[in-house]
Design a protein around this motif. Structure first.
Motif: not given
Length: 119
Positions: A45-59
């Motif tokens: 299962t791929a858990f997507a973050a609620n905020e796209p900014i959080a994904v960019v910050n993690n990357l």
């Protein structure tokens, strides 16, 4: 030029004999391994973050972590180069060592430098 093959005979290779039951068992085993691998890899299962900014910050954190690791490797290599140049009294190697050392420091602290520049 000497020939290392003392027997000038040509050697042939033959397949090992395999009965029908062994072939069927091996095919069944291979099919089971492929099925279990596909089942395990496709069921994640791929858990997507609620905020796209959080994904960019993690990357961004991940990429800067890799850059920091490369900078630390260069920093260590620069220290070794400076040490070897002091031992061998080689000024050009010493200059290269100090340049590698400075580059390693800059690469290691690249994120902090960019944060200071950007504000």
């Amino acid at each position: 030029m000497t020939n290392f093959n003392k027997n000038n005979e040509k050697k042939t290779t033959q397949k090992l004999p395999m009965t029908g039951k062994v072939k069927t068992g091996f095919r069944t085993y291979c099919a089971a391994v492929v099925a279990v691998t596909a089942l395990c890899s496709l069921g994640i299962t791929a858990f997507a973050a609620n905020e796209p900014i959080a994904v960019v910050n993690n990357l961004s954190d991940f990429i800067f972590g890799l850059i920091r690791a490369i900078g630390m490797i260069l920093l260590g290599f620069g220290i070794v180069q400076v040490g070897l140049s002091l031992k061998s009294h080689d000024p050009s190697q010493r200059a290269n060592g100090f340049l590698t050392l400075a580059g390693g420091i800059i690469i290691t602290f690249a994120k902090e430098i960019l944060n200071l520049i950007a504000g």
